[in-house]
Write an enzyme that holds these catalytic residues in place. Structure first.
Site: not given
Length: 796
Positions: A353, A484, A497
Site C-alpha cells: 500500500h 475514518y 487521500t
C-alpha cells in the site's frame, strides 16, 4: 511550463483526440499516439495547504461529538494555546518546506508507511476480490490465471507506452503518478526502515505455487507481449504439475514467502542471511522476486464460503496438518503486488500500500476484468471492441529472435536453506498463524437494494452507508466512536487521500433518534441532514480541505525541528512526530543482470531509541494540541472504513487498525451493497447482522414517509401522494428493478466518498468505444544468465 491549475490539466488531456481519451479505442486506428496517460501531470495544481485556523475549527468539530463537555473544553484550550504559540510558526515552516516539494504531505506519508515495523500482512495490505469470470468454462485455475496475466500485461504495456487514458472525475483529469509505481516494485526492509525499490524495465513474472517459486519472461524490451494466453496456460500447468511433485509437508518447510510477513527489522536481517554465502544463488533468486512485474499466487485450495474467500485474499489461510502449516498463508509474498487465483478460479488482488492507493488498484482490477470479457468476446466476433489504444503484435506470428534475450520457459528458484533460515522460517510461520487466528472476517452481500434506491430517495449512497455503520455500532455499544473514511485527492499533483470524519453532530442526532421511540418522519429528516453534512465534509476533503493530513504534517515538522536542534536532524522530515530524521539509502532490486531504479522520493526514516526521544521531549515541550487527549482519541480509529469498488469486484477489505475496532471495506452497486468487516474477534458477525437489519429498517421508514407524502420523490404525482391516505387494502409495492426507470434521481451521487465509482475504464463503456492500433518499439538488448532449474515442457 504552464501554470499548475485544474483547467490547464484538463486542457492538456483534451489536446488528445477523442479516440485517445476513450478507454475503449479502435485497434484499427493507426493514428493513436502515446502520451495521454501523463499528459496532465505538469499542469495539475499542487495540493493546497489549508488555512491554520480553518483546520483548527474542523478538528474541534470532529472531536466534539466524541467528547464530554469537559473533555472538549480541554481540547479547545489546547487548540487556542497552539494557535497562540507554536502553530503559526509551524504553519510558516510548512509553507516554506512545500515550495521545494511536489506535495507538502507526500514525504511524510511515505515515511509513515515505510517506517512501520510490524508485519504488513493484516496491518497495511488491502485486498480486492474479483467477480468470477462470466464464462463458467473459464472458471478453473489455470485458465483464469492465464487470462488475468495476459490482461495485466496489456495494462502494463498501456502504462509504459503512456496510452492508458487518465482517470477523470467529471471530466477533470486526475494524477496518474501512482500507475508508474505499480509494477516491478517491492518493499525492501532495511535495518532502519523500508525502501521502495523498482525495476522500471522488468519483464518477468514470479509464480508461487505450494510455497515454491517459479519465473519466466512475458514481455520484450519494447513492453510487447511475447506469449499468447495459450502459452501462459501451458507454463502455468507445467508449474502446477511440478509443484505437486513436492509433498505439501516438505514444501511448507521451505516456503520462503512466509518471511515477508515478519517484523520488518527481522525480515531485513534474514535478507542479509540469504545473501551472505558467495556461492549461493539466494541473492539472484531474491532479486528475481523483488524485480518481478507482479507475483501470481496459485492456491491449491477452494474456500467454501465468502468470508473464508476474503480471508484467503487478505492473509491466506492457516491450516495445520501433522504439525506442519499447509494453509495458503505460505503461498504469498506481501512486499509486492499479488494476483491470487484459487483452485476453482476465484481470483483476487493483494497489494503493498505504500506507493499506491485503492483508487489506483481499483482501476487496474476493473480493466483486468473488463479486458478478460472483451478478449473472450473477440474470439466470437473479431470486430468486438478492445480496451487498449493499441495492442502487441501477435506473439505466435513473430520471429522468436525478435523477442531478444528472454526466457519464456519457466524456471524454479531453488533456495539454499541453511539451519538459520530453516529455524527463522519456522518461527515466522508460527507468528503468522497467531496473527491470522487473532482476526476474524464476516461479509454482507445485501441484495435488497443499492445505489438506485438511495439516490432516488434523495441520499448520497456513500453517506447513506456511512450512517448504517454508525447506527449499527451504536446499537451494539451505545456510543459514538472515532470513524475514518479516505477521500481521494488525486485532482492534485501526487495527491493521495484526506481523512473524512463521518461522526458529526448531525449523525449523532440521527443515530440517537433512530434508536429512540420517535416518528418515522423525524428519523428520516435527521437522516437527510446527517447525509447532507457528510456529503459536505466529503467534498471539502476531496479538495484537500480536511484537518488530518494538515495536522499530521505539522506534527512531523515539529519533530524535525526537535531533531535538528539536537544536532541529529537532516533535511528530511520525520515519520509521525515521534521518530528521528530521514536518512537517504540506496537499495537495488535488480532482475537477473538488469539494472534497477530506486524510488527517489520514497526514502524511509530510522526510528529513534527511547532515551533519545525522552531527551528531545525534555528540551522541547510537545505542543499542547498533540499532547491533548483529544488527539489520541481521534487517531484511535474504531471504525476504519473505505468505499472502493465497481461491478468488477465482489468484495474489498483490510484488517482493523485498532484492537478495539473494525476494518470495513464496502462496495455500493446499483442494486446491492457488499461489505467485508474484520476485527480481532469483536462480535463481527453480530455487527454485520446489525448493518443488514438497519438497511431493512431504514428502507421501511423511508417508504412509510414517502407514502404519507412527507418525504416523497421529486415530481411525484398527486395520486402518488394520496396513496398514504388510502387505508383500504394492501398497497402493492413495485419491485426494485421495475421501479428503477420510474424513480427520479432525487439527489446526485457525489462520487467522492472513499474511492467509489469513477469514470475511467468502466464496464459500461465496453460497447461504446472504438478500437485503435499502434505499435511502438524501442531498442534495448540485455544479456542475462539463467537462474534456477529450467523445467522441461515436454515432461507433462
Amino acid at each position: 511550463m504552464a501554470e499548475r491549475s485544474m483547467q490547464n490539466a484538463k486542457d492538456a488531456t483534451q489536446a488528445f483526440g477523442t479516440k485517445q481519451q476513450e478507454p475503449l479505442a479502435s485497434s484499427k486506428d493507426d493514428h493513436s499516439k502515446p502520451g495521454i496517460t501523463f499528459a496532465a501531470q505538469d499542469s495539475l495544481p499542487k495540493l493546497p495547504i489549508p488555512d491554520l485556523e480553518a483546520t483548527m475549527k474542523r478538528y474541534l468539530a470532529s472531536l466534539d461529538p466524541l467528547q464530554t463537555a469537559r473533555e472538549h473544553a480541554d481540547s479547545e484550550r489546547a487548540v487556542n494555546e497552539f494557535l497562540q504559540t507554536t502553530g503559526p510558526d509551524l504553519q510558516a515552516k510548512l509553507k516554506a518546506y512545500s515550495q521545494g516539494q511536489g506535495s507538502y504531505i507526500e514525504q511524510f506519508w511515505y515515511d509513515s508507511y515505510l517506517n512501520y515495523d510490524n508485519p504488513v500482512v493484516l496491518n497495511l495490505n488491502p485486498f480486492f476480490l474479483l467477480e468470477d469470470d462470466p464464462t463458467p468454462a473459464r472458471n478453473n485455475q489455470v485458465t483464469r490465471a492465464a487470462s488475468l496475466v495476459i490482461s495485466a500485461l496489456s495494462f502494463v504495456r498501456a502504462v509504459r507506452k503512456e496510452e492508458l487514458p487518465p482517470d477523470t472525475l467529471r471530466g477533470q483529469p486526475l494524477c496518474m503518478y501512482q500507475y508508474s509505481r505499480l509494477f516491478g516494485t517491492a518493499r525492501i526492509p532495511t535495518e532502519n526502515g523500508c525502501q521502495i525499490g523498482q525495476d522500471p524495465g522488468s519483464k518477468h513474472v514470479v509464480v508461487l505455487c505450494r510455497g515454491q517459486f517459479y519465473w519466466f519472461d512475458v514481455l520484450d524490451d519494447n513492453s510487447d507481449l511475447i506469449m499468447t494466453e495459450r502459452d501462459v496456460s501451458l507454463n502455468l500447468q507445467v508449474i502446477v504439475n511440478d509443484a505437486e511433485q513436492t509433498p505439501i509437508y516438505e514444501a511448507a518447510k521451505s516456503a520462503l514467502g512466509v518471511l515477508s510477513t515478519e517484523n520488518r527489522k527481522i525480515w531485513s536481517s534474514l535478507r542479509d542471511v540469504l545473501g551472505k554465502d558467495e556461492g549461493s544463488d539466494n541473492s539472484d533468486c531474491l532479486n528475481i522476486v523483488d524485480s518481478a512485474l507482479f507475483i501470481l499466487c496459485l492456491d491449491y485450495t477452494e474456500p467454501i464460503n465468502t468470508p473464508q474467500l476474503c480471508e484467503n485474499m487478505l492473509c491466506g489461510t492457516s491450516e495445520i496438518q501433522k504439525g506442519v502449516q499447509v494453509g495458503t498463508c505460505t503461498n504469498r509474498w506481501y512486499d509486492k503486488l499479488q494476483i491470487i487465483v484459487c483452485k476453482n478460479g476465484s481470483a483476487g488482488i493483494n497489494f503493498e500500500h505504500t506507493g499506491v492507493d485503492g483508487h489506483t488498484v481499483l482501476r487496474f482490477a476493473s480493466d483486468l476484468y473488463t479486458d478478460t470479457i472483451l478478449r473472450f468476446a473477440r474470439t466470437i466476433n473479431g470486430q468486438a471492441p478492445s480496451l487498449w489504444a493499441s495492442s502487441s503484435p501477435d506473439p505466435s506470428k513473430r520471429d522468436p529472435k525478435s523477442f531478444g534475450d528472454v526466457n519464456t520457459t519457466p524456471h524454479k528458484l531453488e533456495w539454499d536453506m541453511g539451519p538459520e533460515l530453516t529455524t527463522a522460517l519456522r518461527f515466522a510461520e508460527t507468528r503468522l498463524a497467531d496473527l491470522i487466528q487473532q482476526n476474524e472476517f464476516q461479509t454482507l452481500e445485501f441484495a435488497a437494494y443499492g445505489k438506485t434506491f438511495m439516490t432516488s430517495s434523495g441520499f448520497s449512497p456513500d453517506a447513506f452507508v456511512q450512517m448504517a455503520f454508525q447506527a449499527a455500532y451504536y446499537g451494539l455499544y451505545g456510543r459514538m466512536e472515532s470513524t475514518y473514511e479516505p477521500a481521494a485527492t488525486k485532482i492534485y499533483y501526487h495527491g493521495r487521500t484526506e481523512a473524512i470524519r463521518p461522526v458529526t453532530h448531525e449523525s449523532t442526532d440521527f443515530v440517537r433518534c433512530f434508536w429512540g421511540e420517535n416518528p418515522p418522519a423525524k428519523k428520516v429528516e435527521l437522516l437527510k441532514k446527517a447525509c447532507e453534512k457528510h456529503t459536505s465534509i466529503t467534498k471539502e476533503c476531496a479538495k484537500a480541505q480536511g484537518h488530518d493530513r494538515h495536522l499530521y504534517a505539522l506534527s512531523c515538522l515539529w519533530q524535525r525541528q526537535v531533531d535538528a536542534d539536537n544536532d541529529n536532524g537532516s533535511d528530511g522530515a520525520s515519520t509521525n512526530g515521534y521518530s528521528s530524521p530521514t536518512s537517504e539509502r540506496e537499495t537495488t532490486t535488480d532482475s537477473p543482470k538488469r539494472s534497477s531504479m530506486l524510488s527517489s522520493d520514497e526514502s524511509s526514516l530510522s526510528r529513534s531509541p527511547a532515551p533519545r526521544q525522552q531527551q528531545h521531549q525534555q528540551q522541547h515541550a510537545l505542543p499542547a494540541i498533540f499532547a491533548d487527549a483529544g488527539w489520541d482519541r481521534i487517531n484511535n480509529t474504531i471504525l476504519s472504513t473505505s468505499n472502493c469498488g465497481n461491478p468488477s469486484l465482489r468484495h474489498f477489505g483490510f484488517g482493523p487498525t485498532s484492537g478495539e475496532g473494525f476494518g470495513i471495506g464496502y462496495i455500493i452497486k446499483d442494486g446491492s451493497v457488499s461489505i467485508c468487516a474484520a476485527s480481532k474477534h469483536r462480535q463481527t458477525k453480530r455487527f454485520v447482522d446489525g448493518i443488514e437489519s438497519y438497511f431493512l429498517e431504514i428502507r421501511k421508514l423511508i417508504r412509510m414517509v414517502q407514502r404519507r407524502g412527507t418525504g416523497g420523490e421529486k415530481g411525484s404525482s398527486r395520486a402518488r401522494e394520496a396513496e398514504g391516505m388510502n387505508r383500504r387494502g394492501r398497497v402493492i409495492e413495485a419491485q426494485e428493478g421495475a421501479k428503477a426507470e420510474e424513480e427520479s434521481q432525487g439527489a446526485s451521487d457525489d462520487e467522492l466518498g472513499g474511492y467509489g465509482f469513477f469514470d475511467a475504464g468502466m464496464l459500461l463503456q465496453a460497447l461504446k468505444a472504438k478500437e485503435a492500433h499502434d505499435e511502438r518499439q524501442s531498442d534495448k538488448v540485455v544479456q542475462r544468465r539463467e537462474v534456477g532449474k529450467k523445467l522441461r515442457l515436454m515432461e507433462y
